[in-house]
Scaffold this motif. Structure first.
Motif, PDB file in Angstrom:
ATOM      1  N   VAL A 340     -20.802 -26.485  -5.434  1.00 49.46           N
ATOM      2  CA  VAL A 340     -20.808 -27.281  -4.207  1.00 49.46           C
ATOM      3  C   VAL A 340     -19.391 -27.452  -3.680  1.00 49.46           C
ATOM      4  N   ALA A 341     -18.467 -27.758  -4.586  1.00 45.86           N
ATOM      5  CA  ALA A 341     -17.078 -27.981  -4.183  1.00 45.86           C
ATOM      6  C   ALA A 341     -16.482 -26.731  -3.554  1.00 45.86           C
ATOM      7  N   ARG A 342     -16.781 -25.564  -4.112  1.00 44.68           N
ATOM      8  CA  ARG A 342     -16.227 -24.317  -3.580  1.00 44.68           C
ATOM      9  C   ARG A 342     -16.626 -24.105  -2.129  1.00 44.68           C
ATOM     10  N   LEU A 343     -17.831 -24.509  -1.774  1.00 48.63           N
ATOM     11  CA  LEU A 343     -18.308 -24.345  -0.402  1.00 48.63           C
ATOM     12  C   LEU A 343     -17.800 -25.438   0.532  1.00 48.63           C
ATOM     13  N   GLY A 344     -17.516 -26.638  -0.035  1.00 51.38           N
ATOM     14  CA  GLY A 344     -17.222 -27.767   0.834  1.00 51.38           C
ATOM     15  C   GLY A 344     -15.838 -28.358   0.771  1.00 51.38           C
ATOM     16  N   TYR A 345     -14.969 -27.855  -0.133  1.00 46.45           N
ATOM     17  CA  TYR A 345     -13.689 -28.540  -0.297  1.00 46.45           C
ATOM     18  C   TYR A 345     -12.756 -28.359   0.891  1.00 46.45           C
ATOM     19  N   ARG A 346     -12.978 -27.347   1.713  1.00 50.03           N
ATOM     20  CA  ARG A 346     -12.134 -27.144   2.887  1.00 50.03           C
ATOM     21  C   ARG A 346     -12.674 -27.836   4.132  1.00 50.03           C
ATOM     22  N   ALA A 347     -13.899 -28.365   4.064  1.00 46.84           N
ATOM     23  CA  ALA A 347     -14.527 -28.903   5.266  1.00 46.84           C
ATOM     24  C   ALA A 347     -13.689 -29.991   5.919  1.00 46.84           C
ATOM     25  N   ALA A 348     -13.169 -30.921   5.132  1.00 52.55           N
ATOM     26  CA  ALA A 348     -12.370 -32.015   5.688  1.00 52.55           C
ATOM     27  C   ALA A 348     -11.001 -31.551   6.147  1.00 52.55           C
ATOM     28  N   LEU A 349     -10.624 -30.311   5.777  1.00 54.54           N
ATOM     29  CA  LEU A 349      -9.292 -29.815   6.100  1.00 54.54           C
ATOM     30  C   LEU A 349      -9.303 -28.850   7.275  1.00 54.54           C
ATOM     31  N   ARG A 350     -10.441 -28.712   7.923  1.00 54.85           N
ATOM     32  CA  ARG A 350     -10.511 -27.734   9.008  1.00 54.85           C
ATOM     33  C   ARG A 350      -9.566 -28.071  10.144  1.00 54.85           C
ATOM     34  N   GLY A 351      -9.234 -29.352  10.279  1.00 55.04           N
ATOM     35  CA  GLY A 351      -8.252 -29.743  11.280  1.00 55.04           C
ATOM     36  C   GLY A 351      -6.862 -29.862  10.708  1.00 55.04           C
ATOM     37  N   ARG A 352      -6.633 -29.169   9.565  1.00 56.77           N
ATOM     38  CA  ARG A 352      -5.365 -29.321   8.855  1.00 56.77           C
ATOM     39  C   ARG A 352      -4.181 -28.839   9.685  1.00 56.77           C
ATOM     40  N   SER A 353      -4.425 -27.822  10.519  1.00 56.17           N
ATOM     41  CA  SER A 353      -3.348 -27.276  11.310  1.00 56.17           C
ATOM     42  C   SER A 353      -3.473 -27.760  12.742  1.00 56.17           C
ATOM     43  N   CYS A 354      -2.456 -27.504  13.531  1.00 60.11           N
ATOM     44  CA  CYS A 354      -2.487 -27.911  14.927  1.00 60.11           C
ATOM     45  C   CYS A 354      -3.142 -26.808  15.754  1.00 60.11           C
ATOM     46  N   ASP A 355      -3.115 -26.965  17.066  1.00 61.11           N
ATOM     47  CA  ASP A 355      -3.675 -25.934  17.942  1.00 61.11           C
ATOM     48  C   ASP A 355      -2.626 -24.907  18.348  1.00 61.11           C
ATOM     49  N   HIS A 356      -1.394 -25.041  17.800  1.00 58.06           N
ATOM     50  CA  HIS A 356      -0.296 -24.106  18.032  1.00 58.06           C
ATOM     51  C   HIS A 356       0.163 -24.070  19.492  1.00 58.06           C
ATOM     52  N   VAL A 357      -0.170 -25.114  20.230  1.00 55.86           N
ATOM     53  CA  VAL A 357       0.252 -25.192  21.628  1.00 55.86           C
ATOM     54  C   VAL A 357       1.301 -26.292  21.755  1.00 55.86           C
ATOM     55  N   ALA A 358       2.502 -25.926  22.201  1.00 54.12           N
ATOM     56  CA  ALA A 358       3.598 -26.895  22.387  1.00 54.12           C
ATOM     57  C   ALA A 358       3.767 -27.769  21.150  1.00 54.12           C
ATOM     58  N   CYS A 359       3.739 -27.153  19.996  1.00 48.45           N
ATOM     59  CA  CYS A 359       3.790 -27.897  18.736  1.00 48.45           C
ATOM     60  C   CYS A 359       5.065 -27.551  17.974  1.00 48.45           C
ATOM     61  N   ARG A 360       5.654 -28.570  17.323  1.00 48.80           N
ATOM     62  CA  ARG A 360       6.851 -28.354  16.531  1.00 48.80           C
ATOM     63  C   ARG A 360       6.626 -28.739  15.075  1.00 48.80           C
ATOM     64  N   CYS A 361       5.381 -28.625  14.607  1.00 47.01           N
ATOM     65  CA  CYS A 361       5.157 -28.880  13.191  1.00 47.01           C
ATOM     66  C   CYS A 361       5.846 -27.783  12.381  1.00 47.01           C
ATOM     67  N   VAL A 362       6.066 -28.057  11.106  1.00 44.13           N
ATOM     68  CA  VAL A 362       6.848 -27.146  10.278  1.00 44.13           C
ATOM     69  C   VAL A 362       6.206 -25.765  10.198  1.00 44.13           C
ATOM     70  N   TRP A 363       4.869 -25.706  10.211  1.00 46.65           N
ATOM     71  CA  TRP A 363       4.206 -24.415  10.127  1.00 46.65           C
ATOM     72  C   TRP A 363       4.402 -23.617  11.409  1.00 46.65           C
ATOM     73  N   CYS A 364       4.277 -24.256  12.563  1.00 44.15           N
ATOM     74  CA  CYS A 364       4.484 -23.550  13.825  1.00 44.15           C
ATOM     75  C   CYS A 364       5.928 -23.067  13.961  1.00 44.15           C
ATOM     76  N   GLN A 365       6.875 -23.890  13.501  1.00 44.84           N
ATOM     77  CA  GLN A 365       8.271 -23.466  13.572  1.00 44.84           C
ATOM     78  C   GLN A 365       8.516 -22.246  12.696  1.00 44.84           C
ATOM     79  N   TYR A 366       7.918 -22.253  11.527  1.00 45.95           N
ATOM     80  CA  TYR A 366       8.076 -21.104  10.640  1.00 45.95           C
ATOM     81  C   TYR A 366       7.471 -19.858  11.278  1.00 45.95           C
ATOM     82  N   GLN A 367       6.276 -20.004  11.825  1.00 45.06           N
ATOM     83  CA  GLN A 367       5.607 -18.873  12.440  1.00 45.06           C
ATOM     84  C   GLN A 367       6.402 -18.320  13.614  1.00 45.06           C
ATOM     85  N   ALA A 368       7.087 -19.195  14.317  1.00 44.26           N
ATOM     86  CA  ALA A 368       7.861 -18.774  15.475  1.00 44.26           C
ATOM     87  C   ALA A 368       9.245 -18.276  15.086  1.00 44.26           C
ATOM     88  N   GLY A 369       9.572 -18.363  13.797  1.00 48.52           N
ATOM     89  CA  GLY A 369      10.881 -17.910  13.343  1.00 48.52           C
ATOM     90  C   GLY A 369      11.991 -18.871  13.694  1.00 48.52           C
TER      91      GLY A 369
END
Length: 376
Positions: A340-369
């Motif tokens: 059950v956990a394998r199928l559902g452990y990511r469900a609450a994290l689906r919004g873990r990232s931003c929408d990558h629009v006008a965002c300066r989170c650490v992940w977007c900055q890394y992706q943008a170099g």
């Protein structure tokens, strides 16, 4: 003998290289950055020592890796619940080792580089690999962000200590932490959701520690990092072993991955030296704890703040290392919950990232170099 090529000079890649070189193999490490530890900024991290019985430093010594990096054994600390109640935690043995990450002398990354070079490894920086030929190991690090840690490194006159806060108002589905040792500190929000609002959570984290502990920071420098976790099917790509975070080897509950990096690097080296099946090795040695981490993350997501406060209270009763080890050990309950956990452990994290629009989170900055330290 053709050399073994290792793509990536993180801990997993360097430990694999050291093990191979000391067994008489020629090794080339190719790293596209200009130095080791470029994802980190001199921040303190915890090298966990609870997921299995052997001390992690003994594991490194057994693998032929000398503990030449700065480290500090931590046996006690404080965990705050979402109501701000402090719960002391302690253990007779080391809970975790405080280590510094980055390219500076004394860091884990720099120490491993020195050992690799001393063992005869040819480490090539600014060398981006576009294709892999011959015998190779892939260790390029995370390809996505399932969690980010954002905060400050600073100088301080505060007493040494380790403090953790389990409160989604400070770190959505994660935790905030303060680590202080020998006049230096790291404070951060480690969040598994809400990346786009990282600045708000960091501000709340700093305010919490200022109010509760009188935190004072001198010359604070912002930093950010990210972690990727998943359960791979084979941890092979094109027949090559994939190790460390590139394979997704990371604790899904708390994001502790250094021990997985060490172990997977050693297992990949063993598979090459002995001609054995890497998939079989990692599934034997790593998969049970990885599955336990998935179950733990699933439970953390679904029990809510009330359940998390109860879990914090449980940590403060008895020897915390033993309590945590039971969470990561095989059990009948864990085996029952895993499908059950394998199928559902990511469900609450689906919004873990931003929408990558006008965002300066650490992940977007890394992706943008961009410069990952410019977080404010």
């Amino acid at each position: 003998m053709e050399p073994v090529t290792i793509i990536g000079a993180g801990p997993a890649g360097l430990i694999c290289a050291i093990a191979l070189a000391r067994a008489g193999w020629r090794v080339v490490v190719r790293e596209w950055h200009h130095d080791v530890g470029m994802r980190f900024h001199g921040d303190f991290q915890g090298l966990e020592n609870w997921s299995s019985e052997p001390d992690v430093l003994d594991e490194l010594a057994e693998a032929g890796v000398a503990v030449t990096f700065e480290h500090h054994a931590v046996q006690q600390g404080t965990v705050f619940d979402a109501h701000g109640v402090a719960h002391p935690v302690q253990s007779e043995q080391t809970l975790f080792y405080l280590v510094r990450r980055g390219c500076g002398e004394g860091s884990l990354d720099r120490a491993l580089l020195h050992q690799a070079v001393a063992a005869g490894v040819d480490v090539r920086f600014k060398d981006r690999a576009h294709a892999v030929e011959g015998t190779a190991v892939l260790a390029i690090g995370p390809r996505r962000a399932d969690a980010i840690a954002v905060g400050y490194v600073f100088e301080t006159s505060a007493q040494d200590g380790s403090w953790l806060v389990i409160d989604s108002r400070l770190a959505p589905l994660g935790y905030a932490y303060l680590l202080v040792h020998d006049g230096w500190g790291t404070v951060a929000s480690c969040m598994f959701a809400g990346f786009k609002a990282q600045a708000k959570y960091v501000e709340r984290t700093v305010a919490f520690f200022r109010q509760r502990l009188g935190l004072e920071m001198r010359v604070p420098r912002p930093f950010g990092g990210f972690a990727n976790f998943r359960l791979p099917q084979t941890a092979l790509q094109g027949g090559h072993p994939v190790i460390g975070e590139q394979a997704g080897f990371q604790d899904a509950l708390a994001g502790f991955g250094m021990r997985y990096a060490f172990r997977s690097g050693v297992l990949a080296a063993e598979s090459i030296i002995n001609g054995t099946d890497y998939k079989g090795l990692w599934r034997r040695d790593l998969l049970p704890a990885l599955r336990a981490g998935v179950v733990n993350r699933f439970l953390f997501n679904v029990i809510g703040e009330t359940g998390r406060r109860a879990a914090v209270r449980r940590l403060s009763r008895g020897d915390t290392r033993l309590v945590l080890r039971r969470f990561y050990g095989p059990s009948r309950l864990s085996r029952l919950l895993f499908p059950v956990a394998r199928l559902g452990y990511r469900a609450a994290l689906r919004g873990r990232s931003c929408d990558h629009v006008a965002c300066r989170c650490v992940w977007c900055q890394y992706q943008a170099g961009l410069d990952a330290t410019a977080l404010t």
